[in-house]
Design an enzyme around this catalytic site. Structure first.
Site, PDB file in Angstrom:
ATOM      1  N   PRO A 169       0.721  16.712  11.194  1.00 19.08           N
ATOM      2  CA  PRO A 169       0.831  17.896  10.470  1.00 19.08           C
ATOM      3  C   PRO A 169       1.660  17.538   9.075  1.00 19.08           C
ATOM      4  CG  PRO A 169       2.652  17.966  12.041  1.00 19.08           C
ATOM      5  CD  PRO A 169       1.823  16.659  12.454  1.00 19.08           C
ATOM      6  N   VAL A 170       1.519  18.776   8.077  1.00 24.54           N
ATOM      7  CA  VAL A 170       2.034  18.470   6.795  1.00 24.54           C
ATOM      8  C   VAL A 170       3.174  19.558   6.458  1.00 24.54           C
ATOM      9  CG1 VAL A 170       0.429  17.128   5.641  1.00 24.54           C
ATOM     10  CG2 VAL A 170      -0.034  19.537   5.751  1.00 24.54           C
ATOM     11  N   ASP A 171       3.721  20.287   7.838  1.00 27.41           N
ATOM     12  CA  ASP A 171       4.217  21.473   7.352  1.00 27.41           C
ATOM     13  C   ASP A 171       5.742  21.286   6.935  1.00 27.41           C
ATOM     14  OD1 ASP A 171       4.822  19.753   9.985  1.00 27.41           O
ATOM     15  OD2 ASP A 171       6.448  21.066  10.692  1.00 27.41           O
ATOM     16  N   LEU A 172       6.288  19.970   6.908  1.00 30.47           N
ATOM     17  CA  LEU A 172       7.544  19.719   6.006  1.00 30.47           C
ATOM     18  C   LEU A 172       7.124  19.777   4.770  1.00 30.47           C
ATOM     19  CD1 LEU A 172       9.568  16.903   8.255  1.00 30.47           C
ATOM     20  CD2 LEU A 172       9.253  19.487   8.255  1.00 30.47           C
TER      21      LEU A 172
ATOM     22  N   ILE B  46       7.509   7.364  16.745  1.00 32.16           N
ATOM     23  CA  ILE B  46       7.216   8.382  15.595  1.00 32.16           C
ATOM     24  C   ILE B  46       6.043   8.983  15.618  1.00 32.16           C
ATOM     25  CG2 ILE B  46       6.845   7.885  13.024  1.00 32.16           C
ATOM     26  CD1 ILE B  46       9.683   7.025  13.830  1.00 32.16           C
TER      27      ILE B  46
ATOM     28  N   ARG C  86      -8.308  -1.191   4.469  1.00 38.25           N
ATOM     29  CA  ARG C  86      -7.267  -0.092   3.915  1.00 38.25           C
ATOM     30  C   ARG C  86      -6.112  -0.864   3.533  1.00 38.25           C
ATOM     31  NH1 ARG C  86      -5.693   4.104   7.465  1.00 38.25           N
ATOM     32  NH2 ARG C  86      -4.504   4.401   5.647  1.00 38.25           N
TER      33      ARG C  86
ATOM     34  N   LYS D 181       0.916  -1.021  -0.121  1.00 37.33           N
ATOM     35  CA  LYS D 181      -0.013   0.009   0.180  1.00 37.33           C
ATOM     36  C   LYS D 181       0.948   1.234   0.063  1.00 37.33           C
ATOM     37  CE  LYS D 181      -1.712   1.477   4.222  1.00 37.33           C
ATOM     38  NZ  LYS D 181      -1.277   2.946   4.558  1.00 37.33           N
ATOM     39  N   ASN D 182       1.882   1.387   0.983  1.00 39.55           N
ATOM     40  CA  ASN D 182       2.714   2.519   1.087  1.00 39.55           C
ATOM     41  C   ASN D 182       3.517   2.992   0.111  1.00 39.55           C
ATOM     42  OD1 ASN D 182       1.255   3.034   3.482  1.00 39.55           O
ATOM     43  ND2 ASN D 182       2.781   2.585   4.794  1.00 39.55           N
TER      44      ASN D 182
ATOM     45  N   ASP E 272       4.527   0.917  11.945  1.00 40.07           N
ATOM     46  CA  ASP E 272       3.390   0.106  11.400  1.00 40.07           C
ATOM     47  C   ASP E 272       3.281  -1.185  11.740  1.00 40.07           C
ATOM     48  OD1 ASP E 272       2.982   2.432   9.939  1.00 40.07           O
ATOM     49  OD2 ASP E 272       3.497   2.007   8.336  1.00 40.07           O
TER      50      ASP E 272
ATOM     51  N   ARG F 249      -5.030  10.185   4.201  1.00 41.79           N
ATOM     52  CA  ARG F 249      -4.019  11.327   4.343  1.00 41.79           C
ATOM     53  C   ARG F 249      -3.201  11.188   3.484  1.00 41.79           C
ATOM     54  NH1 ARG F 249      -3.680  13.480   8.939  1.00 41.79           N
ATOM     55  NH2 ARG F 249      -1.506  14.119   8.238  1.00 41.79           N
TER      56      ARG F 249
HETATM   57  C1  LIG Z   1       0.924   6.145   3.058  1.00 39.99           C
HETATM   58  C2  LIG Z   1       2.173   6.086   3.801  1.00 39.99           C
HETATM   59  O1  LIG Z   1       3.564   5.850   3.323  1.00 39.99           O
HETATM   60  N1  LIG Z   1       2.114   5.974   5.179  1.00 39.99           N
HETATM   61  C3  LIG Z   1       3.317   5.652   6.039  1.00 39.99           C
HETATM   62  C4  LIG Z   1       4.111   6.883   6.170  1.00 39.99           C
HETATM   63  O2  LIG Z   1       3.073   8.021   6.793  1.00 39.99           O
HETATM   64  P1  LIG Z   1       3.690   9.568   6.612  1.00 39.99           P
HETATM   65  O3  LIG Z   1       4.428  10.019   5.376  1.00 39.99           O
HETATM   66  O4  LIG Z   1       2.546  10.421   6.816  1.00 39.99           O
HETATM   67  O5  LIG Z   1       4.660   9.527   7.959  1.00 39.99           O
HETATM   68  P2  LIG Z   1       5.941  10.704   8.199  1.00 39.99           P
HETATM   69  O6  LIG Z   1       7.094   9.795   8.096  1.00 39.99           O
HETATM   70  O7  LIG Z   1       5.604  11.808   7.527  1.00 39.99           O
HETATM   71  O8  LIG Z   1       5.822  11.105   9.722  1.00 39.99           O
HETATM   72  C5  LIG Z   1       6.631  11.005  10.656  1.00 39.99           C
HETATM   73  C6  LIG Z   1       6.368  11.715  11.926  1.00 39.99           C
HETATM   74  O9  LIG Z   1       6.649  13.018  11.274  1.00 39.99           O
HETATM   75  C7  LIG Z   1       5.476  13.958  11.328  1.00 39.99           C
HETATM   76  N2  LIG Z   1       5.390  14.947  10.590  1.00 39.99           N
HETATM   77  C8  LIG Z   1       5.463  14.605   9.176  1.00 39.99           C
HETATM   78  C9  LIG Z   1       5.195  15.382   8.090  1.00 39.99           C
HETATM   79  C10 LIG Z   1       5.284  16.708   8.670  1.00 39.99           C
HETATM   80  O10 LIG Z   1       5.193  17.597   7.564  1.00 39.99           O
HETATM   81  N3  LIG Z   1       5.304  17.260   9.685  1.00 39.99           N
HETATM   82  C11 LIG Z   1       5.411  16.207  10.617  1.00 39.99           C
HETATM   83  O11 LIG Z   1       5.611  16.847  11.745  1.00 39.99           O
HETATM   84  C12 LIG Z   1       4.456  13.040  11.744  1.00 39.99           C
HETATM   85  O12 LIG Z   1       3.212  13.715  12.372  1.00 39.99           O
HETATM   86  C13 LIG Z   1       4.974  11.824  12.537  1.00 39.99           C
HETATM   87  O13 LIG Z   1       5.046  12.023  13.755  1.00 39.99           O
HETATM   88  O14 LIG Z   1       5.087   6.770   6.943  1.00 39.99           O
HETATM   89  C14 LIG Z   1       4.601   6.426   8.342  1.00 39.99           C
HETATM   90  C15 LIG Z   1       6.103   6.474   9.164  1.00 39.99           C
HETATM   91  O15 LIG Z   1       6.886   5.269   8.751  1.00 39.99           O
HETATM   92  C16 LIG Z   1       3.921   5.194   8.286  1.00 39.99           C
HETATM   93  O16 LIG Z   1       3.589   5.045   9.682  1.00 39.99           O
HETATM   94  C17 LIG Z   1       2.954   5.180   7.331  1.00 39.99           C
HETATM   95  O17 LIG Z   1       2.188   3.946   7.223  1.00 39.99           O
HETATM   96  C1  LIG Z   2      -0.460   4.751   9.075  1.00 40.53           C
HETATM   97  C2  LIG Z   2      -0.535   3.733   8.057  1.00 40.53           C
HETATM   98  O1  LIG Z   2      -1.182   4.401   6.907  1.00 40.53           O
HETATM   99  P1  LIG Z   2      -1.348   5.994   6.657  1.00 40.53           P
HETATM  100  O2  LIG Z   2      -0.204   6.643   6.432  1.00 40.53           O
HETATM  101  O3  LIG Z   2      -2.026   5.741   5.164  1.00 40.53           O
HETATM  102  O4  LIG Z   2      -2.406   6.317   7.474  1.00 40.53           O
HETATM  103  C3  LIG Z   2      -0.285   2.578   8.318  1.00 40.53           C
HETATM  104  O5  LIG Z   2      -0.235   2.057   6.830  1.00 40.53           O
HETATM  105  O6  LIG Z   2      -0.242   1.798   9.192  1.00 40.53           O
END
Ligand SMILES: CC(=O)N[C@H]1[C@@H](OP(=O)(O)OP(=O)(O)OC[C@H]2O[C@@H](n3ccc(=O)[nH]c3=O)[C@H](O)[C@@H]2O)O[C@H](CO)[C@@H](O)[C@@H]1O
Ligand SMILES: C=C(OP(=O)(O)O)C(=O)O
Length: 429
Positions: free
Chosen positions: A130-133, A336, A406, A22-23, A314, A100
């Site tokens: 958040p998506v700030d990065l 995380i 999912r 999926k990811n 995960d 997301r």
């Molecule tokens: C679809 C997908 O691939 N999902 C995976 C992806 O989620 P996702 O890409 O959302 O996870 P991130 O690696 O971005 O998140 C890691 C940490 O960084 C924080 N963060 C992230 C972005 C940002 O702009 N700001 C910020 O603060 C997040 O809240 C979290 O605490 O990687 C995660 C960590 O391996 C996995 O659990 C998810 O399954």
């Molecule tokens: C957290 C997960 O996915 P997503 O980032 O799509 O919510 C996950 O695959 O465990």
């Protein structure tokens, strides 16, 4: 709403084929927006999140052809994406709130057509996320970002420009968004502190096949030399290491013998290492990996989630389920996400002994769990409850199966083929 009923206590024995990840598939689907030519993805898993992403792409104007037929959903394993025309640059709240990873269309659309509006994803059960990065990185590439009415409005009328981006911490999604955007930027981008998860490597391989010029694959520094256009390609989606890790634990928690096929064991090395520490026997086979637990009880093993190649967040909930029936104690630490212990109260309902201390859970193993009706609020919490149900005495009913759908294709069929007593109950609250 569907639920899953499990009558526990049967050791699993058999072969479990592992599907595409999926990811990995979600960013690869978003990459289809980067080219006017056809991107063909094979080994696509059948999952609700893939259907959501295909719907999102379709409403941006991408023609998605599944095994020969036009489709807004997905029915086969080969999907051709044709983004000749991007007719709509808005990713609406209704789809983004379901998943997301919809945020991954932002970078590609901005790079390809100079604008995108994406609903802010908001928080979810496992944390604020958040998506700030993502946004800061796109600004570094020259985008103008505004937040308005719950939407991210991004524009780059004169295109994106290469930049040196230093990410303060590792983010999988931000790395993917920026990689895709930088592939079509003018000049060179350096992404420092990039995520090294295998799904990023898979995306790099696909982008490279599409004509992108990227150095540093599988390292924390990615150098992307932007090109004027990307072309079509065919790419096979990486096997799902989280699906594989979950079934490896299913073998161990039931005292079974399962062989996972269709993946390289190295992909789940950190999980296999912990399973060995907990008392399972691991053998690499010519088609995958075999997990056997036949020598005495499970032993407690501490885990701390970390970015790749560390133990994946995960897999944390599933490993905790395993530790609930291990001899001794285990400390499970989540680094995380700030709120990824939603499975703990449900495991308590099945007789587990778990005490939470901030980001850590102290799990003291009990001889046996007992079946109970349980409910989960996220994907991996749900799979941990299925695992607990397989090991428990009596009947467990896991509700809100849509979370499982999912990320796990045919979970009940795959487990039943190895001897589990598991049935999907359709309907209900
Ligand atoms: C679809 C997908 O691939 N999902 C995976 C992806 O989620 P996702 O890409 O959302 O996870 P991130 O690696 O971005 O998140 C890691 C940490 O960084 C924080 N963060 C992230 C972005 C940002 O702009 N700001 C910020 O603060 C997040 O809240 C979290 O605490 O990687 C995660 C960590 O391996 C996995 O659990 C998810 O399954
Ligand atoms: C957290 C997960 O996915 P997503 O980032 O799509 O919510 C996950 O695959 O465990």
């Amino acid at each position: 709403m569907d639920s899953i009923r499990i009558r526990g206590g049967r050791p699993l024995e058999g072969i479990i084929p592992i599907g595409g990840a999926k990811n990995a598939a979600l960013p690869l689907l978003a990459a289809g927006l980067l080219t006017a030519d056809t991107l063909t993805l094979t080994n696509l898993p059948h999952l609700a999140d893939i259907t959501t992403m295909v719907k999102l792409l379709a409403q941006h104007g991408v023609v998605c052809t599944m095994n020969g037929g036009h489709s807004g959903g997905h029915e086969g394993r080969v999907l051709a994406l044709d983004a000749g025309q991007i007719t709509n640059t808005t990713a609406p709240y209704d789809l983004v709130r379901k998943m997301r990873a919809s945020i991954l269309v932002l970078g590609p659309m901005l790079a390809r057509v100079g604008e995108a509006q994406v609903s802010l994803p908001g928080g979810c059960a496992i944390g604020t996320r958040p998506v700030d990065l993502h946004l800061k990185g796109l600004e570094d590439l020259g985008a103008v970002i505004e937040l308005e009415g719950g939407y991210i409005r991004a524009t780059a009328p004169r295109g994106l420009k290469g930049a040196h981006i230093r990410m303060p911490f590792v983010s999988v999604g931000a790395t993917e968004n920026l990689l895709m955007a930088a592939s079509l930027a003018d000049g060179t981008t350096i992404l420092d502190n990039a995520a090294r998860e295998p799904e990023i490597g898979d995306l790099v391989r696909c982008l490279t096949a599409m004509g992108a010029r990227i150095e540093g694959i599988d390292t924390e520094t990615l150098t992307i030399h932007g090109v004027a256009r990307l072309h079509g390609a065919e790419h096979s989606v990486l096997p799902d290491r989280i699906e594989a890790g979950t079934y490896a634990i299913a073998g161990a928690i039931t005292g079974g013998d399962v062989e996972l096929t269709g993946l390289d064991a190295a992909l789940i090395a950190s999980v296999l290492e912990k399973l060995e520490e907990a008392g399972a026997r691991i053998t690499v086979t010519d088609r995958g990996v075999r997990i056997v637990r036949d020598q005495g009880p499970l032993r407690g093993a501490d885990v701390m989630t970390q970015v790749y190649p560390g133990f994946p967040t995960d897999m944390q909930a599933q490993f905790m389920a395993l530790m609930t029936v291990a001899e001794g104690a285990a400390m499970v630490t989540e680094t995380i996400f700030e709120n990824r212990f939603m499975h703990v109260p449900e495991l308590h309902r099945m007789g587990a002994n778990i005490v939470l201390h901030g980001a850590s859970a102290l799990v003291r193993g009990v001889p046996k769990l007992t079946g109970a009706p349980v409910m989960a609020t996220d994907l991996r919490a749900s799979s941990s409850l299925v695992l607990a149900g397989l090991a428990a005495r009596g009947e467990t009913v896991v509700s809100r199966v849509y979370h499982l759908d999912r990320g796990y294709e045919n979970i009940e069929a795959k487990l039943a083929a190895c001897g589990a007593d598991i049935t999907r109950l359709t309907g209900g609250a």
